[in-house]
Design a protein around this motif. Structure first.
Motif, PDB file in Angstrom:
ATOM      1  N   LYS A   1       0.819  -1.027   0.032  1.00 17.88           N
ATOM      2  CA  LYS A   1      -0.034  -0.082  -0.328  1.00 17.88           C
ATOM      3  C   LYS A   1       0.812   0.944   0.160  1.00 17.88           C
ATOM      4  CE  LYS A   1      -4.208  -1.771   2.151  1.00 17.88           C
ATOM      5  NZ  LYS A   1      -4.949  -1.667   3.146  1.00 17.88           N
ATOM      6  N   LYS A   2       1.806   1.423   0.602  1.00 17.17           N
ATOM      7  CA  LYS A   2       2.581   2.734   0.773  1.00 17.17           C
ATOM      8  C   LYS A   2       3.664   2.466  -0.821  1.00 17.17           C
ATOM      9  CE  LYS A   2       1.883   2.596   5.187  1.00 17.17           C
ATOM     10  NZ  LYS A   2       0.682   3.895   5.619  1.00 17.17           N
ATOM     11  N   ALA A   3       3.269   2.138  -1.732  1.00 16.81           N
ATOM     12  CA  ALA A   3       3.678   1.870  -2.932  1.00 16.81           C
ATOM     13  C   ALA A   3       3.894   3.070  -3.828  1.00 16.81           C
ATOM     14  CB  ALA A   3       4.012   1.394  -3.479  1.00 16.81           C
ATOM     15  N   ALA A   4       2.394   4.155  -3.935  1.00 16.24           N
ATOM     16  CA  ALA A   4       2.492   4.865  -3.881  1.00 16.24           C
ATOM     17  C   ALA A   4       3.563   6.544  -3.569  1.00 16.24           C
ATOM     18  CB  ALA A   4       0.870   5.336  -4.293  1.00 16.24           C
ATOM     19  N   LYS A   5       3.651   6.057  -2.183  1.00 15.57           N
ATOM     20  CA  LYS A   5       4.232   7.141  -1.511  1.00 15.57           C
ATOM     21  C   LYS A   5       5.643   6.953  -1.835  1.00 15.57           C
ATOM     22  CE  LYS A   5       4.382   9.119   3.022  1.00 15.57           C
ATOM     23  NZ  LYS A   5       4.292   8.785   4.738  1.00 15.57           N
ATOM     24  N   VAL A   6       6.115   5.935  -1.703  1.00 14.77           N
ATOM     25  CA  VAL A   6       7.150   5.842  -1.543  1.00 14.77           C
ATOM     26  C   VAL A   6       7.896   6.488  -3.102  1.00 14.77           C
ATOM     27  CG1 VAL A   6       9.682   4.406  -2.285  1.00 14.77           C
ATOM     28  CG2 VAL A   6       7.462   3.746  -0.364  1.00 14.77           C
ATOM     29  N   ALA A   7       6.894   5.828  -3.753  1.00 13.26           N
ATOM     30  CA  ALA A   7       7.153   6.475  -5.739  1.00 13.26           C
ATOM     31  C   ALA A   7       7.589   8.160  -5.524  1.00 13.26           C
ATOM     32  CB  ALA A   7       5.873   5.930  -6.460  1.00 13.26           C
ATOM     33  N   GLU A   8       6.159   8.941  -5.180  1.00 11.59           N
ATOM     34  CA  GLU A   8       6.481   9.868  -5.166  1.00 11.59           C
ATOM     35  C   GLU A   8       7.740  10.730  -4.496  1.00 11.59           C
ATOM     36  OE1 GLU A   8       2.694  11.500  -3.129  1.00 11.59           O
ATOM     37  OE2 GLU A   8       3.914  13.677  -3.905  1.00 11.59           O
ATOM     38  N   MET A   9       8.036  10.394  -2.905  1.00 13.82           N
ATOM     39  CA  MET A   9       9.137  10.650  -2.509  1.00 13.82           C
ATOM     40  C   MET A   9      10.179  10.663  -3.675  1.00 13.82           C
ATOM     41  SD  MET A   9       8.408  10.044   1.505  1.00 13.82           S
ATOM     42  CE  MET A   9       8.608   8.448   1.247  1.00 13.82           C
ATOM     43  N   LEU A  10      10.049   9.393  -4.006  1.00 15.01           N
ATOM     44  CA  LEU A  10      11.238   8.745  -5.090  1.00 15.01           C
ATOM     45  C   LEU A  10      11.238  10.319  -5.789  1.00 15.01           C
ATOM     46  CD1 LEU A  10      11.970   4.875  -5.851  1.00 15.01           C
ATOM     47  CD2 LEU A  10      13.761   6.629  -5.053  1.00 15.01           C
ATOM     48  N   SER A  11      10.380  10.445  -6.568  1.00 14.57           N
ATOM     49  CA  SER A  11      10.464  11.194  -7.999  1.00 14.57           C
ATOM     50  C   SER A  11      10.695  13.327  -7.502  1.00 14.57           C
ATOM     51  CB  SER A  11       8.894  11.416  -8.829  1.00 14.57           C
ATOM     52  OG  SER A  11       8.326  12.308  -7.597  1.00 14.57           O
ATOM     53  N   GLU A  12      10.747  12.640  -5.753  1.00 17.30           N
ATOM     54  CA  GLU A  12      11.542  14.449  -5.151  1.00 17.30           C
ATOM     55  C   GLU A  12      12.482  14.279  -4.577  1.00 17.30           C
ATOM     56  OE1 GLU A  12       8.670  15.301  -2.889  1.00 17.30           O
ATOM     57  OE2 GLU A  12       6.926  15.893  -3.697  1.00 17.30           O
ATOM     58  N   ALA A  13      13.052  13.165  -5.219  1.00 16.16           N
ATOM     59  CA  ALA A  13      14.607  13.306  -4.508  1.00 16.16           C
ATOM     60  C   ALA A  13      15.523  13.305  -5.690  1.00 16.16           C
ATOM     61  CB  ALA A  13      15.042  11.392  -3.919  1.00 16.16           C
TER      62      ALA A  13
ATOM     63  N   GLY B   1      24.298   0.245  -1.367  1.00  9.62           N
ATOM     64  CA  GLY B   1      23.449  -0.677  -2.004  1.00  9.62           C
ATOM     65  C   GLY B   1      22.400  -0.851  -1.580  1.00  9.62           C
ATOM     66  N   TYR B   2      21.579   1.018  -0.981  1.00  9.00           N
ATOM     67  CA  TYR B   2      19.881   1.069  -0.764  1.00  9.00           C
ATOM     68  C   TYR B   2      20.336   2.793  -0.885  1.00  9.00           C
ATOM     69  CZ  TYR B   2      22.007   0.694   4.252  1.00  9.00           C
ATOM     70  OH  TYR B   2      22.787   1.238   5.691  1.00  9.00           O
ATOM     71  N   TYR B   3      18.841   3.453  -0.638  1.00 10.17           N
ATOM     72  CA  TYR B   3      18.891   4.382  -0.503  1.00 10.17           C
ATOM     73  C   TYR B   3      17.761   4.227   0.773  1.00 10.17           C
ATOM     74  CZ  TYR B   3      17.629   9.023  -1.174  1.00 10.17           C
ATOM     75  OH  TYR B   3      17.031  10.468  -1.155  1.00 10.17           O
ATOM     76  N   THR B   4      17.593   5.230   1.867  1.00 11.95           N
ATOM     77  CA  THR B   4      16.536   5.091   2.858  1.00 11.95           C
ATOM     78  C   THR B   4      15.488   6.601   2.442  1.00 11.95           C
ATOM     79  OG1 THR B   4      18.416   5.800   3.885  1.00 11.95           O
ATOM     80  CG2 THR B   4      16.955   4.142   4.546  1.00 11.95           C
ATOM     81  N   LEU B   5      14.309   6.093   2.713  1.00  9.59           N
ATOM     82  CA  LEU B   5      13.082   7.014   1.939  1.00  9.59           C
ATOM     83  C   LEU B   5      12.436   6.952   3.929  1.00  9.59           C
ATOM     84  CD1 LEU B   5      12.697   7.136  -1.074  1.00  9.59           C
ATOM     85  CD2 LEU B   5      13.269   9.499  -0.254  1.00  9.59           C
ATOM     86  N   GLU B   6      12.816   7.964   4.795  1.00  9.93           N
ATOM     87  CA  GLU B   6      12.116   8.148   6.309  1.00  9.93           C
ATOM     88  C   GLU B   6      12.177   6.210   6.264  1.00  9.93           C
ATOM     89  OE1 GLU B   6       7.684   8.907   5.595  1.00  9.93           O
ATOM     90  OE2 GLU B   6       8.666  11.065   5.153  1.00  9.93           O
ATOM     91  N   GLU B   7      10.929   6.360   6.729  1.00  6.51           N
ATOM     92  CA  GLU B   7      11.845   4.469   7.067  1.00  6.51           C
ATOM     93  C   GLU B   7      11.785   3.097   6.318  1.00  6.51           C
ATOM     94  OE1 GLU B   7       8.721   5.491   7.755  1.00  6.51           O
ATOM     95  OE2 GLU B   7       7.031   4.930   8.047  1.00  6.51           O
ATOM     96  N   TYR B   8      11.574   4.104   4.822  1.00  6.73           N
ATOM     97  CA  TYR B   8      11.730   3.008   3.454  1.00  6.73           C
ATOM     98  C   TYR B   8      12.740   2.806   2.629  1.00  6.73           C
ATOM     99  CZ  TYR B   8       6.870   3.943   4.184  1.00  6.73           C
ATOM    100  OH  TYR B   8       4.925   4.448   4.814  1.00  6.73           O
ATOM    101  N   LYS B   9      13.258   1.078   2.464  1.00  2.81           N
ATOM    102  CA  LYS B   9      14.311   1.191   2.166  1.00  2.81           C
ATOM    103  C   LYS B   9      14.114   0.780   0.565  1.00  2.81           C
ATOM    104  CE  LYS B   9      18.820  -2.113   3.804  1.00  2.81           C
ATOM    105  NZ  LYS B   9      18.878  -3.011   4.357  1.00  2.81           N
ATOM    106  N   VAL B  10      15.183   1.181  -0.127  1.00  2.00           N
ATOM    107  CA  VAL B  10      14.652   1.168  -1.764  1.00  2.00           C
ATOM    108  C   VAL B  10      15.406   0.881  -2.274  1.00  2.00           C
ATOM    109  CG1 VAL B  10      14.157   2.909  -3.877  1.00  2.00           C
ATOM    110  CG2 VAL B  10      13.486   3.476  -1.239  1.00  2.00           C
ATOM    111  N   LEU B  11      15.751  -0.431  -2.890  1.00  2.00           N
ATOM    112  CA  LEU B  11      17.097  -1.218  -3.638  1.00  2.00           C
ATOM    113  C   LEU B  11      17.085  -0.909  -4.683  1.00  2.00           C
ATOM    114  CD1 LEU B  11      16.379  -4.214  -2.104  1.00  2.00           C
ATOM    115  CD2 LEU B  11      18.060  -2.791  -0.784  1.00  2.00           C
TER     116      LEU B  11
END
Length: 587
Positions: A385-397, A410-420
């Motif tokens: 369910k959080k995928a959309a939020k993560v995507a949005e944050m990614l586009s702003e990063a 090897g990863y990038y953290t957005l708040e508590e989400y670990k993006v690989l």
RNA sequence: GCGGCCGUAGUCUAGUUUGGUUAGGACGUCAGCCUGCCACGCUGAGAACCCGGGUUCAAAUCCCGGCGGCCGCACCA
């Protein structure tokens, strides 16, 4: 009035003359008067108008500067953004013993070693506590201080009778221009540089205004905001004036206790870095010319640079144009501030409206751009369910930062989400950058209209044979000519009235006077600075010629009535001298 | 805002110390006369005690407060 000072100075004489003849006087006299407010009578109003007209000729028309009119009252937001609320409101403390008042923030800086920026942020309670803690006493008499209080030199009001919405009377007209920048820029079809001027009333609730027209609570300000691109040197009028000189008093000299005037050309002032912006130097020179045109010789003028702590909060560099007056010495008549992008930037922050302008590059610049594109097929299963939020944050990063983190950790953290790295696709593409956005810089010449009126009066004043004469430059004189019958009988008044009407129809400002003797009429006219006196005598009845008298030399020439309009038009446009107005005439 | 000095026609001023007639004069203004080029003269008119309170039989005058002015201090972004 003390007995020692029996000889009145020019300030006293000018004020007395102004009141008696109707140039200006203190307002609300029937209720005892209120200091800091002034009413202009017919002559003063005309004089002020002529002065403003002169300024338009020199500045406004020449450079296609737009003139606008905006309100005097503004919502508090405007002056919070401009920095005036912060800077016009100062905490003051009063010594309980000697009653002297001090800026509390200054005391804290000096005796508690609190930095200026910190001192500014303190509330009244914190100021009081800090004074107690550091046991600060009155520097003059060691007395203790009372409660700190704010003094605010802006006039405060509410907008709407039942409203709590705070509004302020503007202390300068400049903000009325800055807040409208978007529209004004559109009106000049998005071209820099351009200028906007506003002549209007401004309000400053001065503590103790006691200098007549020099210091008023309600006054007329002339603010000219000139917008330009700081990276582009296209100050086109510069070449016309670069070899003319400016009398400067520089801050570095002032710091060493020297108030010496250095006379430098505009060119040199810019080369040496004395003046930081080309446009500012040009306007300073024009300001000098304006004052010369108002009757103040160049050697009675100077431009004094403000020291860092004397400058207004918005200025990178600022000069005061000062004129020497008899009572107070050097008095400011205009300020020339390099406001940079301070105001527009600040309104941009407070309002959220983009105040930047777009400038197209001559050739589009191509560069590689990295983009981080979220792969939803991977993000979905990973974050549900959080995928959309993560995507949005990614586009702003910041893509560069994301990439760097992948490489490093090897990863990038957005708040508590670990993006690989496998969640996204990193692409590189060529983009064409067609131009760039920036906030224009501003130089501001700002004149006090009332002060200009005062110096014009003081410099016009002279005494000849015990008579007061206001020798205004001919094009600022409130009344251009007087028409008089030599004696008020034998049909001379009737003839003179005809001449008077002719000149009125031609658009001149003329007065008719037949009271008293001819000498008295000349004297009355001299006292209000009427440049020309036209007298109808017995010759007039025979050959339709009149005498024309020069206010300053008292010489006379004789001319045909039918030629008067053309001669006078030339004379007031400086296309003819007095001697060109007719044949010499001796009584 | 603090301290000192001060407030009489449009302007300058007499009178205030010691309270007491219709507040006097000059310049300017207005009207009339006069007036052939720089505030001529004559006659006449209009025009003032900063505001409020107090003391007193009586206040321009003495006292208090306010407003205003000048000078000094502070302030002037």
């Amino acid at each position: 009035m003390t007995d020692e000072n029996k000889t009145p100075d020019k300030f006293t004489i000018i004020n007395e003359l102004a009141r008696r003849r109707g140039f200006f006087w203190q307002s609300y006299e029937i209720y005892g008067g209120v200091s800091g407010f002034v009413t202009y009578g017919f002559l003063g109003f005309k004089l002020k108008q002529s002065i403003e007209k002169k300024l338009r000729q020199l500045f406004v028309n020449k450079f296609g500067i737009l003139e606008i009119e905006s309100p005097i009252i503004a919502p508090s937001k405007v002056f919070e953004a401009s920095g005036h609320v912060g800077h016009f409101k100062e905490p003051m403390v009063e010594c309980l013993k000697c009653k002297r008042r001090f800026r509390a923030d200054h005391l804290l800086q000096e005796f508690a070693e609190i930095s200026p920026s910190e001192a500014e942020k303190l509330s009244l309670e914190e100021v009081e506590t800090a004074i107690d803690e550091h046991k600060i006493r009155c520097p003059e008499c060691e007395g203790t201080f009372g409660e700190p209080k704010y003094f605010l030199t802006m006039f405060k009001t509410t907008i709407g009778p039942y409203s709590e919405a705070v509004g302020y009377g503007r202390p300068e007209a400049a903000q009325g221009i800055f807040v409208e920048f978007r529209r004004l820029y559109e009106m000049v079809r998005e071209k820099l540089p351009f200028g906007v001027m506003q002549i209007g009333h401004a309000l400053r609730n001065e503590i103790s205004p006691r200098q007549g027209l020099i210091r008023l609570r309600e006054f007329t300000i002339i603010d000219l905001e000139f917008f330009f691109n700081p990276e582009e040197s296209n100050c086109f009028p510069l070449k016309d004036v670069e070899n003319e000189t400016l009398p400067l008093v520089l801050a570095e000299k002032k710091l060493r206790g020297l108030e010496e005037i250095v006379e430098v050309t505009v060119k040199k002032a810019l080369e040496k870095g004395y003046i930081k912006a080309e446009w500012q130097a040009v306007f300073m020179l024009l300001a000098k010319k304006l004052l010369v045109a108002l009757g103040v010789p160049a050697e009675k003028q100077r431009f004094i640079e403000k020291l860092p702590w004397e400058k207004a909060h918005y200025a990178l560099q600022s000069f005061d144009q000062e004129v020497y007056v008899e009572r107070w010495g050097w008095v400011e008549v205009s300020g020339h501030a390099y406001r940079t992008d301070y105001d527009l930037k600040s309104h941009m922050q407070f309002s959220g409206v983009d105040m930047r302008v777009f400038k197209e590059h001559e050739k589009p610049v191509e560069r590689m751009q990295t983009a981080v594109k979220p792969l939803m097929t991977k993000l979905g299963p990973a974050f549900k369910k959080k995928a959309a939020k993560v995507a949005e944050m990614l586009s702003e990063a910041d893509p560069g930062e994301v990439e760097a983190h992948f490489k490093k950790n090897g990863y990038y953290t957005l708040e508590e989400y670990k993006v690989l790295p496998e969640h996204v696709e990193i692409t590189r593409q060529k983009v064409k950058e067609r131009g760039k956005r920036f906030i224009p810089h501003v130089v501001e010449p700002s004149f006090g209209s009332d002060r200009l009126v005062y110096v014009a009066l003081e410099y016009a004043y002279r005494v000849k044979d015990g008579r007061a004469i206001l020798s205004f430059p001919r094009d600022i004189a409130p009344i251009q000519a007087g028409v008089y019958p030599l004696v008020s009988k034998d049909g001379l008044p009737e003839k003179a009235l005809q001449v008077y009407k002719t000149l009125i129809d031609e658009g001149f400002t003329v007065e008719y006077d037949e009271a008293g003797s001819i000498g008295r009429r000349y004297a009355r006219a001299d006292e209000i600075g009427v440049p020309l006196g036209i007298t109808v005598d017995y010759e007039t009845l025979k050959d339709n010629t009149v005498t024309i008298r020069d206010r300053d030399s008292w010489r006379q020439v004789r001319s045909q009535i039918k030629n008067l309009p053309e001669l006078l038009h030339k004379y007031f446009r400086w296309k003819a001298d007095f001697k060109d107005l007719g044949k010499p005439f001796e009584v």
